[in-house]
Design a protein around this motif. Structure first.
Motif, PDB file in Angstrom:
ATOM      1  N   HIS A  51       0.861  -1.181   0.000  1.00 42.32           N
ATOM      2  CA  HIS A  51       0.000   0.000   0.000  1.00 42.32           C
ATOM      3  C   HIS A  51       0.893   1.224   0.000  1.00 42.32           C
ATOM      4  N   ASP A  52       0.654   2.131  -0.932  1.00 35.55           N
ATOM      5  CA  ASP A  52       1.405   3.385  -0.931  1.00 35.55           C
ATOM      6  C   ASP A  52       0.607   4.426  -0.160  1.00 35.55           C
ATOM      7  N   VAL A  53       1.236   4.988   0.841  1.00 35.69           N
ATOM      8  CA  VAL A  53       0.537   6.018   1.622  1.00 35.69           C
ATOM      9  C   VAL A  53       1.436   7.239   1.765  1.00 35.69           C
ATOM     10  N   LEU A  54       0.790   8.344   2.074  1.00 35.83           N
ATOM     11  CA  LEU A  54       1.486   9.606   2.260  1.00 35.83           C
ATOM     12  C   LEU A  54       1.137  10.059   3.667  1.00 35.83           C
ATOM     13  N   VAL A  55       2.102  10.005   4.566  1.00 31.84           N
ATOM     14  CA  VAL A  55       1.750  10.276   5.969  1.00 31.84           C
ATOM     15  C   VAL A  55       2.767  11.194   6.632  1.00 31.84           C
ATOM     16  N   GLU A  56       2.284  11.917   7.621  1.00 31.40           N
ATOM     17  CA  GLU A  56       3.194  12.691   8.461  1.00 31.40           C
ATOM     18  C   GLU A  56       3.885  11.727   9.424  1.00 31.40           C
TER      19      GLU A  56
ATOM     20  N   CYS B 149      -3.808  -1.835  26.763  1.00 30.98           N
ATOM     21  CA  CYS B 149      -4.996  -2.696  26.637  1.00 30.98           C
ATOM     22  C   CYS B 149      -4.842  -3.794  25.597  1.00 30.98           C
ATOM     23  N   GLY B 150      -4.001  -3.585  24.595  1.00 33.00           N
ATOM     24  CA  GLY B 150      -3.721  -4.654  23.637  1.00 33.00           C
ATOM     25  C   GLY B 150      -4.721  -4.826  22.510  1.00 33.00           C
ATOM     26  N   VAL B 151      -5.771  -3.986  22.422  1.00 31.68           N
ATOM     27  CA  VAL B 151      -6.740  -4.213  21.341  1.00 31.68           C
ATOM     28  C   VAL B 151      -6.148  -3.908  19.964  1.00 31.68           C
ATOM     29  N   CYS B 152      -5.041  -3.172  19.919  1.00 31.66           N
ATOM     30  CA  CYS B 152      -4.433  -2.834  18.626  1.00 31.66           C
ATOM     31  C   CYS B 152      -3.289  -3.776  18.265  1.00 31.66           C
ATOM     32  N   THR B 153      -3.226  -4.927  18.932  1.00 31.25           N
ATOM     33  CA  THR B 153      -2.141  -5.875  18.661  1.00 31.25           C
ATOM     34  C   THR B 153      -2.177  -6.359  17.214  1.00 31.25           C
ATOM     35  N   LEU B 154      -1.027  -6.323  16.573  1.00 29.56           N
ATOM     36  CA  LEU B 154      -0.885  -6.932  15.245  1.00 29.56           C
ATOM     37  C   LEU B 154       0.518  -7.517  15.165  1.00 29.56           C
ATOM     38  N   LEU B 155       0.820  -8.108  14.023  1.00 31.55           N
ATOM     39  CA  LEU B 155       2.136  -8.724  13.867  1.00 31.55           C
ATOM     40  C   LEU B 155       3.014  -7.838  12.994  1.00 31.55           C
ATOM     41  N   LEU B 156       4.164  -7.478  13.544  1.00 31.81           N
ATOM     42  CA  LEU B 156       5.149  -6.703  12.788  1.00 31.81           C
ATOM     43  C   LEU B 156       6.375  -7.603  12.666  1.00 31.81           C
ATOM     44  N   ASP B 157       6.695  -7.965  11.454  1.00 34.21           N
ATOM     45  CA  ASP B 157       7.739  -8.968  11.215  1.00 34.21           C
ATOM     46  C   ASP B 157       7.499 -10.201  12.080  1.00 34.21           C
ATOM     47  N   GLY B 158       6.255 -10.584  12.199  1.00 35.87           N
ATOM     48  CA  GLY B 158       5.906 -11.808  12.917  1.00 35.87           C
ATOM     49  C   GLY B 158       5.798 -11.658  14.419  1.00 35.87           C
ATOM     50  N   MET B 159       6.106 -10.469  14.932  1.00 41.25           N
ATOM     51  CA  MET B 159       6.112 -10.233  16.374  1.00 41.25           C
ATOM     52  C   MET B 159       4.843  -9.486  16.778  1.00 41.25           C
ATOM     53  N   ALA B 160       4.271  -9.864  17.927  1.00 42.50           N
ATOM     54  CA  ALA B 160       3.108  -9.119  18.403  1.00 42.50           C
ATOM     55  C   ALA B 160       3.555  -7.771  18.936  1.00 42.50           C
ATOM     56  N   VAL B 161       2.936  -6.721  18.431  1.00 44.33           N
ATOM     57  CA  VAL B 161       3.236  -5.372  18.934  1.00 44.33           C
ATOM     58  C   VAL B 161       1.932  -4.598  19.067  1.00 44.33           C
ATOM     59  N   ASN B 162       1.986  -3.540  19.871  1.00 43.23           N
ATOM     60  CA  ASN B 162       0.849  -2.631  19.965  1.00 43.23           C
ATOM     61  C   ASN B 162       1.001  -1.573  18.883  1.00 43.23           C
ATOM     62  N   ALA B 163       0.057  -1.556  17.941  1.00 47.65           N
ATOM     63  CA  ALA B 163       0.181  -0.635  16.811  1.00 47.65           C
ATOM     64  C   ALA B 163       0.028   0.821  17.228  1.00 47.65           C
ATOM     65  N   CYS B 164      -0.447   1.068  18.452  1.00 42.78           N
ATOM     66  CA  CYS B 164      -0.614   2.459  18.894  1.00 42.78           C
ATOM     67  C   CYS B 164       0.718   3.105  19.242  1.00 42.78           C
ATOM     68  N   ILE B 165       1.778   2.300  19.411  1.00 48.68           N
ATOM     69  CA  ILE B 165       3.080   2.903  19.700  1.00 48.68           C
ATOM     70  C   ILE B 165       4.118   2.515  18.651  1.00 48.68           C
ATOM     71  N   VAL B 166       3.623   2.310  17.430  1.00 48.95           N
ATOM     72  CA  VAL B 166       4.541   2.114  16.307  1.00 48.95           C
ATOM     73  C   VAL B 166       4.233   3.221  15.303  1.00 48.95           C
ATOM     74  N   LEU B 167       5.258   3.935  14.892  1.00 50.22           N
ATOM     75  CA  LEU B 167       5.038   4.944  13.859  1.00 50.22           C
ATOM     76  C   LEU B 167       4.933   4.247  12.504  1.00 50.22           C
ATOM     77  N   ALA B 168       4.029   4.730  11.676  1.00 45.32           N
ATOM     78  CA  ALA B 168       3.875   4.122  10.354  1.00 45.32           C
ATOM     79  C   ALA B 168       5.189   4.155   9.588  1.00 45.32           C
ATOM     80  N   VAL B 169       5.938   5.256   9.742  1.00 44.10           N
ATOM     81  CA  VAL B 169       7.195   5.370   8.974  1.00 44.10           C
ATOM     82  C   VAL B 169       8.210   4.318   9.395  1.00 44.10           C
ATOM     83  N   GLN B 170       8.057   3.786  10.604  1.00 45.89           N
ATOM     84  CA  GLN B 170       8.998   2.746  11.033  1.00 45.89           C
ATOM     85  C   GLN B 170       8.728   1.413  10.334  1.00 45.89           C
TER      86      GLN B 170
END
Lengths: 289, 159, 758
Positions: free
Chosen positions: B15-20, B47-68
């Motif tokens: 997905h190509d996105v344009l984000v701050e 709370c963990g409701v935003c958990t997803l897999l980043l490179d196969g690892m469970a992370v909270n997406a609320c503390i991951v920057l999209a640019v990372q």
């Protein structure tokens, strides 16, 4: 929360960026503290330097002294096989931080630099007499971890420096460590009190040759319970001695009352957890023999 | 600072996105890409409701920057089923009666998925520990833990 | 009872696939193109005169499309029992967290920036921080104009008391004179939050005809519709409330919370506006459970018969009445407990303070009152050297006896519940080891009344549409209702599609509250099926050329077994569509009134428990004597559910309700200091995690109610009632130390143990 984002791919580049931005910049590792503080407006850096593409900072090296790269995550610590045994406290300190999602990203370096008085891994490193290394434009310097944090969130790291690693000597024979913490829940807790202990017994495994007792969440920084340590040195690890060590540690801690617990309860927990952590060290030394 | 163009690989699609730079992965998924299976609640990684897999690892997406997340792989709950074929964990959550309001469930399933990848034959206590970063207020966790144990009993190939 | 095909079976809930794949849309997920983001500015001061509010700088922030303050909205006071609430503080702020202004902007960041740019001048006044403050002689009034507010006439209001509900039975003084022993105790509980994982959220959009549509995760779309009509000053018909998925409610999503801000901002901007709460707003400005003080005076005979009880429970209702007057009423029934007590004087008070408007949380008043009643039962049993189980069995209500207000109790499964949990927990060995002990607690609860309507339509392919005004908030109540429908109509559960909770198109429903949804919607389905049966049998008889009396409905068809003739529902639906507008029925249900003795109550908005449920909990735990930490080994619940419509999801209600109850028992509290919340985040508000909650064993007891579908009773709220009392009793059993305030933190236990050592 507006900032410029940078993604260095080497330690050198990271340090250069750090030097360029100084107090306007922040290094971003796991983000478990930084991004939350930024969202809440408590921190407003103009530059964020993400370290996730910087190689060489995420190694655990156990040849000779033990070196932990600043980007080693808590999950790595808790699953490091060589820590089982004498360095068990590192596993115990790491595995009680947040949930898996936090521990997958939260780093040793972040835990140290954040300088929370209630940090869980930093007290273990203190008990191991760790030193930390910072790299800045003027080069590298190492200093004892004990001299690193001076107040909540305040450390000896200069804004243009990157904390690169923590390092401590391997333990002599007949040594063990233990870490205990108390919280209102069994997980996802900020310690009400945490205790890291290291004990080295003499060859007959009777008297205490060396001991470190570190208390978390009962002073502005993690603190050594020196009076308790002194009382044990050269003594046999009797139930009475352990109880007295707990009592001594409770006497020298400086807890506050806050929404999490009262100062009185914290002191009481110090006495119990110190006694139990020391007992656990004793058991571990005996079991290893 | 302006927006950054980046390509994110989510559930195998780019997905190509344009984000701050301050935009979190959670925000970009939900707002820009319409992938609302990753839920939003505390934004404090509690709370963990935003958990997803980043490179196969469970992370909270609320503390991951999209640019990372440039050049990294992201798997969300929308990427778990293969066509109409539910993932064994999804099946198990239904069969064990583990779903009530369901708001924590995507995060629960992904946290469980990451843990089963690491430890395919866990004990109940280990499953509970692996899910401690995901709050649920409906189920008391029991049937969720049962579901994960049930999925762990499924043939490894299906996992 | 005749065997059932569908109802009574643990079938998977109908909405599960969408929820496990992430395709289910919740209100928090809902978005419209070009939607603006709304945020609310809230008072930092718990009490003060609002001197000035200047939003001019905020309005100039880039991306801001509207800023609203009290000056921009109609000066209306609204509220369910007392009309004391206002959208924004006008000249006085009454709690830290009270809305002062709202903004709509093109991004959340711009909205946040605008909030920070609003200048507020408040002249602080000393806050009334609790009930004791509010009731002190000469205490200032939270609402100086309280007497002028419109209110339910039945309420007994007086200054800071916005209701005093009372039950009087017999002569309590005479009862105390006859008693051998009298016990007096005081108990204190703190506020706890429902803790739903989905924040409250609403999106509002107005159309060119002046109708506003609000997508909200409310439990009560029809109540929100009428409240919005008041606030927006438009007819009810101009307000449409639609409920997408709801990520948990537990009573916290009953009242208007974000919907009015979204609607007002959308009207002002002409754009769709979304408002969603933050964790901080949830913990400072939502409808959490009321803190309570309970005083109980109970007279007994030496052989353990309850003779008289004088009980008072004071709820801190916060700055507005809200649910308070009703919850104070329910509390009096709970103070009686499920016991036969000939002389009663029970009072429940809702008292204004400078805090958020506390509300309804799963079995409102239940845990607070039960904690007091059931703790005292154990204290009395100990003092009389009676076994706590025997003492309860000697006093519990039984079949055909009267409740406190004179209602005749039927289907009373309490003794069976008590005996079953006691057996399961191993009650005979109550103190199996030092520091280890078992506790028991029991209670009763209502199945809330109110009406429900459904439309049931048979589609031309033989499937069935169930159209209900009730929202599915996670309990699987609508799956339960659909099971009732499938059972009665002779179709499969998979044949049913549910359309729910749209005030424009679905029939009225009193809402997903009070353990009533599966009960009431299920009964409405039964009424609809009765009507549909008449329709299909009449049509079938005409089509098949047989007498109506020869036909029966089964397996998706009307069948004349003797004639060997058959017409499927699909065929009949097609025929009906061609000739008569289709097969559709409107089924309704309202709980029949439960007779009671009106002379026994005053100021009471909830004098009886309809189709009451009975339950007992037992827990086995250990206490660490040094740290005070509690470890639960086993937790057993026996609940009389009347009839288990879907055992899996009833267990789910029990497991979840107990987990929430254990949070209130051991770890959760919203901590206030001088009117301000100290722990308004999920780091310091301590909800139990997966490693904190033990495995919970459920025993479903079934004494069929006379009214519920297939004998069902309400099941959702009860499991939340007894955990605090059961835990307190077990801690006392394990340690000898009695904790009389919630939560029973390790700190309290440890310090109490130290005090005892002195």
């Amino acid at each position: 929360m507006h900032f410029e984002y940078h993604e260095p791919t080497s330690v050198r580049e990271a340090v250069e960026l750090g030097a360029r931005f100084g107090a306007d910049g922040r290094f971003l590792a796991g983000g478990t503290d930084l991004l939350i503080q930024m969202r809440r407006g408590q921190l407003r850096p103009r530059h964020v330097v993400s370290l996730h593409r910087v190689p060489g900072l995420d190694a655990i090296d156990v040849d000779g002294a033990v070196t932990l790269g600043a980007l080693v995550t808590h999950r790595r610590l808790e699953r490091e096989p060589s820590f089982r045994g004498a360095l068990q406290a590192l596993i115990e300190g790491a595995e009680v931080v947040g949930g898996h999602q936090i521990r997958n990203v939260a780093t040793v370096g972040g835990n140290i630099v954040n300088a929370s008085p209630a940090a869980d891994v930093a007290p273990v490193l203190l008990a191991l007499d760790a030193e930390v290394t910072c790299l800045g434009p003027g080069g590298e310097r190492s200093l004892p971890l004990e001299a690193f944090a001076s107040a909540p969130g305040v450390t000896a790291r200069r804004p243009d420096e990157l904390l690169t690693r923590a390092r401590f000597a391997r333990l002599p024979p007949h040594s063990a460590t233990a870490f205990l913490k108390a919280g209102r829940r069994r997980a996802m807790e900020i310690s009400l009190v945490c205790v890291a202990a290291r004990v080295t017994l003499d060859a007959s495994r009777e008297r205490c040759l060396d001991v470190r007792i570190v208390l978390g969440a009962v002073a502005p920084t993690a603190m050594r319970a020196r009076a308790a340590e002194l009382g044990l040195r050269g003594q046999p690890l009797t139930a009475q001695a352990l109880r007295e060590a707990g009592r001594a540690a409770a006497g020298e801690c400086r807890p506050i009352s806050d929404v999490r617990a009262s100062a009185r309860y914290r002191a009481l927990l110090v006495a119990t957890l110190v006694e139990r952590a020391l007992a656990r060290c004793g058991e571990r030394i005996r079991q290893a023999a | 600072m302006g927006k950054l163009a980046l390509s994110l690989t989510i559930n195998g699609e780019s997905h190509d996105v344009l984000v701050e730079p301050h935009r979190t992965l959670l925000d970009v998924l939900r707002t820009d890409l319409g992938l609302t299976g990753t839920k939003e609640n505390c934004l404090d990684a509690e709370c963990g409701v935003c958990t997803l897999l980043l490179d196969g690892m469970a992370v909270n997406a609320c503390i991951v920057l999209a640019v990372q997340c440039r050049d990294r792989t992201v798997v969300t709950i929308e990427g778990l089923a293969v066509g109409a074929e539910l993932h064994p964990l999804q099946r198990a959550f239904i069969d064990a009666g583990a779903v009530q309001c369901g708001y924590c469930i995507p995060g629960m399933i992904l946290a469980a998925r990451a843990y089963l990848d690491e430890n395919p034959t866990p004990s109940e206590a280990e499953v509970r520990e692996a899910l401690a970063g995901n709050l649920c207020r409906c189920t008391g966790y029991q049937k969720i833990v049962d579901a994960v144990m049930r999925a762990a009993g499924a043939p490894a190939a299906a996992r | 009872m005749t065997a059932t095909r569908i109802v009574g079976r643990s079938l998977p809930r109908m909405d599960a696939p969408g929820k496990v794949t992430g395709t289910a849309i919740y209100a928090a997920d809902f978005a419209l193109p070009g939607m603006l983001h709304g945020r609310v500015l809230r008072s930092r001061d718990p009490h003060g005169r609002l001197v000035q509010i200047d939003a001019s700088r905020a309005a100039r922030v880039r991306g801001v499309r509207a800023v609203l303050t009290a000056a921009d909205v109609a000066d209306v006071r609204y509220g369910g029992s007392v009309k004391d609430e206002e959208v924004f503080a006008r000249d006085r702020v009454r709690f830290a967290g009270q809305p002062l202004a709202a903004v709509a902007a093109t991004s959340p960041e711009a909205a946040a920036e605008a909030l920070a740019a609003i200048e507020v001048a408040v002249e602080p006044l000393p806050p009334i921080v609790d009930v004791t403050d509010a009731l002190a002689a000469g205490a200032p009034l939270v609402h100086e104009g309280w007497a002028s507010y419109a209110a339910l006439p039945i309420l007994h209001r007086d200054g800071n008391v916005c209701n005093r509900a009372r039950i009087v039975v017999g002569d309590v003084e005479r009862g105390f004179e006859e008693a051998d022993r009298i016990f007096e105790h005081r108990f204190v509980t703190r506020s706890v939050h429902q803790g739903y994982t989905e924040p409250r959220a609403a999106v509002a959009q107005w159309d060119s005809a002046g109708q506003v549509t609000v997508w909200s995760n409310t439990q009560l779309p029809f109540e929100i519709q009428s409240t919005l009509s008041e606030i927006l000053q438009v007819p009810v018909s101009k307000v449409r409330v639609v409920v997408p998925g709801v990520g948990g409610g537990f009573g916290g999503k009953l009242r208007v919370g974000v919907e009015h801000f979204a609607a007002l901002l959308a009207r002002k901007t002409g754009r769709a506006v979304k408002v969603m709460t933050t964790s901080e707003e949830e913990l400072t400005a939502a409808y959490a459970r009321q803190p309570a003080i309970v005083e109980l005076k109970t007279g007994v005979t030496t052989d353990g018969r309850l003779l008289a009880r004088e009980g008072r429970l004071w709820f801190d209702t916060g700055a507005f009445a809200g649910s308070g007057p009703g919850v104070a009423s329910v509390a009096t029934l709970m103070l009686a407990g499920p016991y036969r007590i000939p002389h009663l004087l029970l009072e429940g008070y809702a008292v204004y303070t400078n805090k958020t408007n506390f509300g309804s949380f799963r079995a409102p008043s239940g845990p607070q009152a039960n904690f007091a009643v059931e703790s005292q039962m154990d204290i009395i049993a100990d003092a009389l050297h009676l076994d706590p189980l025997d003492f309860r069995l000697r006093n519990i209500v039984r079949e055909g006896e009267e409740g406190p207000t004179g209602q005749v109790l039927t289907a009373v499964g309490l003794e069976e519940c008590l005996r079953k949990v006691a057996d399961a927990i191993g009650w005979k060995d109550r103190r199996p080891a030092p520091g280890r002990g078992k506790g028991i607690a029991c209670g009763w609860w209502t199945t809330t009344g109110g009406s429900s309507g459904v439309y049931v339509k048979i589609n031309p392919d033989g499937t069935v549409a169930l159209n209900t005004g009730a929202a599915e908030i996670g309990t699987a109540a609508l799956t339960g209702a659909a099971q009732v429908l499938a059972e009665d109509l002779g179709v499969e559960l998979a044949d049913i599609n549910v359309v729910s909770a749209d005030t424009l198109s679905t029939p009225f429903d009193f809402g997903a509250q009070g353990s009533r949804t599966a009960f009431a919607v299920g009964n409405a389905c039964r009424a609809a099926v009765a009507d549909l049966k008449r329709q299909v049998i009449a049509l079938g008889a005409r089509q098949l050329g047989v007498d109506e009396s020869a036909l029966e409905l089964r397996d998706g068809a009307v069948v004349a077994p003797a004639e060997g003739k058959r017409a499927t529902l699909a065929e009949l639906a097609r025929i009906s569509q061609a000739s008569g507008g289709g097969l559709i029925a409107h089924g309704t249900f309202v709980a029949p009134p439960t007779p009671y003795d009106a002379k026994r109550v005053e100021g009471h908005v909830y004098p009886v428990f309809h189709s009451p449920s009975f339950h007992a909990h037992a827990v086995d735990l250990s206490v660490d004597a040094d740290t005070g930490e509690v470890t639960i080994h086993r937790y057993v619940v026996a609940q009389d559910v009347g009839f288990a419509m879907n055992p899996t999801y009833i267990e789910g209600q029990i497991e979840g309700g107990v987990a929430q109850g254990l949070g209130q028992a051991l770890s959760e509290e919203i901590v206030y200091d001088a009117g301000r919340v100290l722990n308004a985040n999920l780091t310091d508000y301590k909800m139990p995690t997966a490693v904190d909650v033990p495995r919970i064993e459920s025993i479903l007891v079934q004494h069929p109610s006379l009214v519920g579908p297939f004998g069902a009773k309400g099941v959702g709220e009860p499991p939340n009632i007894e955990p605090p009392a059961a835990v307190a009793n077990a801690v006392a059993s394990a340690t000898g130390v009695r904790i009389t305030s919630l939560p029973i933190t390790a700190e309290k236990v440890a310090l109490a143990l130290r005090e005892r050592e002195r």
